[in-house]
Design a protein around this motif. Structure first.
Motif, PDB file in Angstrom:
ATOM      1  N   SER A  57      20.803  36.396  44.544  1.00  0.00           N
ATOM      2  CA  SER A  57      21.904  37.451  45.612  1.00  0.00           C
ATOM      3  C   SER A  57      23.078  36.761  45.462  1.00  0.00           C
ATOM      4  O   SER A  57      24.044  37.500  46.163  1.00  0.00           O
ATOM      5  N   HIS A  58      23.478  35.919  45.028  1.00  0.00           N
ATOM      6  CA  HIS A  58      24.966  35.236  45.202  1.00  0.00           C
ATOM      7  C   HIS A  58      25.577  35.661  43.900  1.00  0.00           C
ATOM      8  O   HIS A  58      26.624  35.406  43.833  1.00  0.00           O
ATOM      9  N   LEU A  59      24.970  36.293  42.655  1.00  0.00           N
ATOM     10  CA  LEU A  59      25.659  36.644  41.716  1.00  0.00           C
ATOM     11  C   LEU A  59      26.472  37.949  41.791  1.00  0.00           C
ATOM     12  O   LEU A  59      26.152  38.644  42.615  1.00  0.00           O
ATOM     13  N   PRO A  60      27.576  38.033  41.115  1.00  0.00           N
ATOM     14  CA  PRO A  60      28.544  39.010  41.318  1.00  0.00           C
ATOM     15  C   PRO A  60      27.706  40.212  40.685  1.00  0.00           C
ATOM     16  O   PRO A  60      26.709  40.202  39.786  1.00  0.00           O
ATOM     17  N   PRO A  61      28.055  41.565  40.985  1.00  0.00           N
ATOM     18  CA  PRO A  61      27.585  42.530  40.518  1.00  0.00           C
ATOM     19  C   PRO A  61      28.169  42.760  39.134  1.00  0.00           C
ATOM     20  O   PRO A  61      29.167  42.146  38.464  1.00  0.00           O
ATOM     21  N   GLU A  62      27.476  43.630  38.273  1.00  0.00           N
ATOM     22  CA  GLU A  62      27.698  43.605  36.866  1.00  0.00           C
ATOM     23  C   GLU A  62      28.982  44.606  36.646  1.00  0.00           C
ATOM     24  O   GLU A  62      29.964  44.247  35.837  1.00  0.00           O
ATOM     25  N   CYS A 239      31.776  36.522  46.296  1.00  0.00           N
ATOM     26  CA  CYS A 239      31.075  35.778  45.295  1.00  0.00           C
ATOM     27  C   CYS A 239      31.597  34.518  45.344  1.00  0.00           C
ATOM     28  O   CYS A 239      32.660  34.403  45.297  1.00  0.00           O
ATOM     29  N   GLN A 240      30.933  33.368  45.433  1.00  0.00           N
ATOM     30  CA  GLN A 240      31.484  31.983  45.023  1.00  0.00           C
ATOM     31  C   GLN A 240      31.403  31.627  43.666  1.00  0.00           C
ATOM     32  O   GLN A 240      30.245  31.474  43.239  1.00  0.00           O
ATOM     33  N   GLN A 280      29.038  34.858  34.692  1.00  0.00           N
ATOM     34  CA  GLN A 280      28.733  36.112  34.940  1.00  0.00           C
ATOM     35  C   GLN A 280      29.799  36.919  34.400  1.00  0.00           C
ATOM     36  O   GLN A 280      30.876  36.990  34.983  1.00  0.00           O
ATOM     37  N   PRO A 281      29.400  37.853  33.554  1.00  0.00           N
ATOM     38  CA  PRO A 281      30.431  38.966  33.339  1.00  0.00           C
ATOM     39  C   PRO A 281      30.514  40.008  34.211  1.00  0.00           C
ATOM     40  O   PRO A 281      29.535  40.634  34.786  1.00  0.00           O
ATOM     41  N   VAL A 282      32.039  40.365  34.676  1.00  0.00           N
ATOM     42  CA  VAL A 282      31.863  41.638  35.630  1.00  0.00           C
ATOM     43  C   VAL A 282      32.979  42.449  34.934  1.00  0.00           C
ATOM     44  O   VAL A 282      33.952  42.131  34.963  1.00  0.00           O
ATOM     45  N   GLU A 283      32.440  43.650  34.756  1.00  0.00           N
ATOM     46  CA  GLU A 283      33.279  44.965  34.262  1.00  0.00           C
ATOM     47  C   GLU A 283      34.178  45.461  35.266  1.00  0.00           C
ATOM     48  O   GLU A 283      33.615  45.531  36.425  1.00  0.00           O
ATOM     49  N   CYS A 284      35.388  45.848  35.099  1.00  0.00           N
ATOM     50  CA  CYS A 284      36.302  46.049  36.324  1.00  0.00           C
ATOM     51  C   CYS A 284      37.360  47.032  35.694  1.00  0.00           C
ATOM     52  O   CYS A 284      37.589  46.879  34.420  1.00  0.00           O
ATOM     53  N   ALA A 285      37.924  47.662  36.653  1.00  0.00           N
ATOM     54  CA  ALA A 285      39.040  48.321  36.157  1.00  0.00           C
ATOM     55  C   ALA A 285      40.481  47.918  36.748  1.00  0.00           C
ATOM     56  O   ALA A 285      41.498  48.143  35.651  1.00  0.00           O
ATOM     57  N   ILE A 286      40.513  47.174  37.619  1.00  0.00           N
ATOM     58  CA  ILE A 286      41.727  46.453  38.071  1.00  0.00           C
ATOM     59  C   ILE A 286      41.449  45.087  38.607  1.00  0.00           C
ATOM     60  O   ILE A 286      40.379  44.583  38.943  1.00  0.00           O
ATOM     61  N   VAL A 287      42.362  44.047  38.308  1.00  0.00           N
ATOM     62  CA  VAL A 287      42.363  42.834  38.694  1.00  0.00           C
ATOM     63  C   VAL A 287      43.294  42.264  39.562  1.00  0.00           C
ATOM     64  O   VAL A 287      44.429  42.526  39.145  1.00  0.00           O
ATOM     65  N   ILE A 288      43.203  41.798  40.769  1.00  0.00           N
ATOM     66  CA  ILE A 288      44.226  41.283  41.714  1.00  0.00           C
ATOM     67  C   ILE A 288      44.232  39.752  41.657  1.00  0.00           C
ATOM     68  O   ILE A 288      43.422  39.124  41.802  1.00  0.00           O
ATOM     69  N   ASN A 289      45.544  39.357  41.172  1.00  0.00           N
ATOM     70  CA  ASN A 289      45.753  37.968  41.069  1.00  0.00           C
ATOM     71  C   ASN A 289      46.299  37.510  42.558  1.00  0.00           C
ATOM     72  O   ASN A 289      47.422  37.757  42.820  1.00  0.00           O
ATOM     73  N   ALA A 290      45.336  37.011  43.295  1.00  0.00           N
ATOM     74  CA  ALA A 290      45.796  36.618  44.845  1.00  0.00           C
ATOM     75  C   ALA A 290      45.366  34.982  44.700  1.00  0.00           C
ATOM     76  O   ALA A 290      44.616  34.781  45.685  1.00  0.00           O
ATOM     77  N   ALA A 291      45.542  34.278  43.470  1.00  0.00           N
ATOM     78  CA  ALA A 291      44.950  33.000  43.619  1.00  0.00           C
ATOM     79  C   ALA A 291      45.892  31.828  44.094  1.00  0.00           C
ATOM     80  O   ALA A 291      45.881  30.592  43.891  1.00  0.00           O
ATOM     81  N   GLY A 292      47.021  32.462  44.812  1.00  0.00           N
ATOM     82  CA  GLY A 292      47.833  31.178  45.472  1.00  0.00           C
ATOM     83  C   GLY A 292      48.459  30.525  44.375  1.00  0.00           C
ATOM     84  O   GLY A 292      49.029  30.846  43.794  1.00  0.00           O
ATOM     85  N   ALA A 293      48.605  29.243  44.886  1.00  0.00           N
ATOM     86  CA  ALA A 293      49.094  28.125  44.130  1.00  0.00           C
ATOM     87  C   ALA A 293      48.902  27.990  42.719  1.00  0.00           C
ATOM     88  O   ALA A 293      49.429  27.557  41.805  1.00  0.00           O
ATOM     89  N   TRP A 294      47.555  28.756  42.513  1.00  0.00           N
ATOM     90  CA  TRP A 294      46.865  28.488  41.228  1.00  0.00           C
ATOM     91  C   TRP A 294      47.307  29.862  40.431  1.00  0.00           C
ATOM     92  O   TRP A 294      46.576  30.168  39.265  1.00  0.00           O
TER      93      TRP A 294
END
Ligand SMILES: Cc1cc2nc3c(=O)[nH]c(=O)nc-3n(C[C@H](O)[C@H](O)[C@H](O)COP(=O)(O)OP(=O)(O)OC[C@H]3O[C@@H](n4cnc5c(N)ncnc54)[C@H](O)[C@@H]3O)c2cc1C
Length: 486
Positions: A57-62, A239-240, A280-294
């Motif tokens: 249940s903790h895995l991200p969706p595909e 997802c962690q 875990q690979p996750v297919e996506c259309a958009i990525v938001i870079n909100a990783a703060g200092a990183w």
């Protein structure tokens, strides 16, 4: 004999498929047989529990339409606004990937929770004006049926910015601009200061500005948890895990000026789960870079900044972790409840912390003094040498105080112009930024999340024109400098 007990699902972990149904023909009875099988399973696999053998249940969706890297206040705000502004029936799937659900190093929870209207750029004032309205009406935005209301523990209190003779006219001009934008800020002479705040030594102060509305501080953890709870009710997935890689497709293009550029699109995000050797690979259309200092590192993972120097491809996201200390002290004779957030002429800041004559404060180091950012250790000499002498000078009662606590956190520091980066990357066309606010990202998160969602959903900013915050300014060398940074 028994049918398959275990089945390996390629790349997505181990799943138990169920025990077989064989009965009879054995010297052992059924219960003993089951117990024997369970023992065998335990000997093959780590972990104690045999049902479920491996909880997935903790895995991200595909697949997810949007993957947000970073579950701090900016990531969660973008998720909130994407769900809130999506068109009826769109049902955008949003996944937030956060590597540390304890947020032990996240700037959001290590910040001092302040919001002010007094910035040097009109756009930042506009962001603050919207954000304070959002915070004021937090339960109109974040209420969840059958759950208690969000309590931000908002502490209304003006910011008091002190200016020397040299910087007085700059302060005056900024206040003019802030008022034009709609902020309620007034100017105060040293005499007025002395009357209103008799505990203050006004030596070296030529002018001050004071926020009369829409300023103060609140509990960042409450905002983060309120957002998280609301997002869960809106169907946002969490997802962690750590984002470790992006898979991209490329397309060579020639611009109108004849320059050849390679446009990239991320189509898969790799998420490494805690305690797992696999991603875990996750297919996506958009990525938001909100990783703060990183977020500079996340940009690099997408190939940003990896081209020849001087080109757009070779332009890095200039955001990195910069360590900042916060000290908490007790001073029985210190100022009372009327004490505002004070930013001294030299950048040392301090404010009340709760009741009972406790205070907090600090100061940004100079470029030469920047401490090692590989750990969050506190330098107590920094307080002794760089902070306390100025506190004691400005507030004579602070000559005698006792430091009770201290911590360090990372500014999501934009080394180019100490301001936020918002909107899409010009070459990695489906990576959007919500980062780089260098010490004011918490208060601006509500407005920035809305701006990023507008850009993703409509292709342009709708409410506040955030064009000056676009990434392209780094390549063009056009600074959008925010000067009111403490
Ligand atoms: C001492 C201090 C005082 C501050 N005071 C104020 C203030 O008074 N007012 C104000 O407005 N701002 C303040 N700030 C700034 C503010 O805290 C930040 O600008 C803001 O919190 C940034 O939010 P964020 O969500 O981008 O970052 P964060 O809260 O750091 O969240 C980013 C998250 O990304 C996660 N992450 C990183 N890499 C990955 C990866 N590869 N995979 C998955 N997850 C990843 C991290 O674990 C982290 O939780 C202060 C900051 C500090 C340090």
């Amino acid at each position: 004999m028994f049918r398959s007990v275990l089945q390996l699902r390629s790349g997505r972990g181990l799943l138990i498929r169920g025990l077989g149904t064989h009965r009879g023909g054995s010297t052992l009875d059924w219960d003993e047989k089951v117990s024997e099988i369970k023992k065998k399973i335990k000997s093959i696999l780590p972990g104690e529990a045999s049902t479920p053998l491996y909880d997935t249940s903790h895995l991200p969706p595909e697949h997810s339409d949007v993957v947000i890297v970073g579950g701090g206040v900016l990531g969660l705000s973008v998720a909130f606004w994407l769900k809130k502004l999506q068109k009826k029936g769109d049902g955008i799937r949003v996944l937030v990937v956060e590597r540390d659900h304890t947020y032990s190093k996240a700037s959001t929870v290590l910040s001092v929770g302040g919001i002010r209207q007094q910035f040097s750029l009109p756009e930042n004032v506009q962001l603050s004006l919207f954000s304070v309205d959002f915070l004021r009406n937090i339960n109109e935005y974040l209420a969840v049926v059958d759950s208690p209301p969000v309590d931000l523990q908002f502490n209304p209190s003006g910011y008091l910015l002190l200016a020397s003779e040299k910087s007085a006219s700059t302060l005056e001009n900024r206040v003019k601009m802030q008022r034009q934008e709609g902020a309620k800020v007034c100017l105060m002479s040293p005499e007025q200061l002395q009357n209103k705040f008799p505990w203050m030594n006004t030596k070296g102060v030529a002018l001050a500005s004071y926020g009369m509305e829409g300023e103060g501080w609140f509990d960042p953890w409450s905002l983060l948890q309120g957002l998280r709870r609301k997002l869960q009710s809106m169907g946002v997935l969490f997802c962690q895990g750590e984002v470790t890689r992006f898979i991209t497709s490329s397309n060579r293009m020639v611009t109108s000026s004849g320059e050849e550029v390679v446009l990239k699109r991320i189509y898969e995000v790799h998420v490494k789960m805690n305690n797992s050797l696999e991603y875990q690979p996750v297919e996506c259309a958009i990525v938001i870079n909100a990783a703060g200092a990183w977020s500079g590192q996340i940009a690099e993972l997408a190939g940003i900044g990896k081209g020849p120097p001087g080109t757009l491809q070779g332009t890095k996201l200039p955001v990195e972790p910069r360590k900042r200390y916060v000290y908490v002290w007790h001073c029985p004779q210190g100022p009372g409840l009327e004490m505002p957030f004070v930013a001294n002429t030299n950048g040392v800041y301090f404010r009340r912390e709760g009741l009972g004559n406790n205070y907090l404060g600090g100061c940004s180091p100079t470029e030469e003094e920047e401490p090692d950012s590989t750990n969050l250790d506190v330098d107590h000499n920094f307080f002794q040498d760089r902070v306390w002498p100025h506190l004691a000078e400005r507030v004579p009662a602070f000559q005698s105080l006792k430091v009770r606590n201290a911590w360090a956190g990372y500014y999501d520091y934009n080394t180019f112009d100490q301001n936020g980066v918002v909107g899409p990357h010009p070459l990695v066309v489906n990576m959007y930024f919500a980062t780089g606010f260098s010490g004011h990202g918490l208060q601006h998160a509500p407005a920035v999340g809305r701006a990023v969602a507008e850009m993703v959903l409509d292709g342009h900013f709708q409410t506040i024109n955030m064009s000056p915050f676009l990434f392209s300014r780094f390549h063009l060398g056009e600074k959008f400098q925010e000067d009111n940074i403490f």
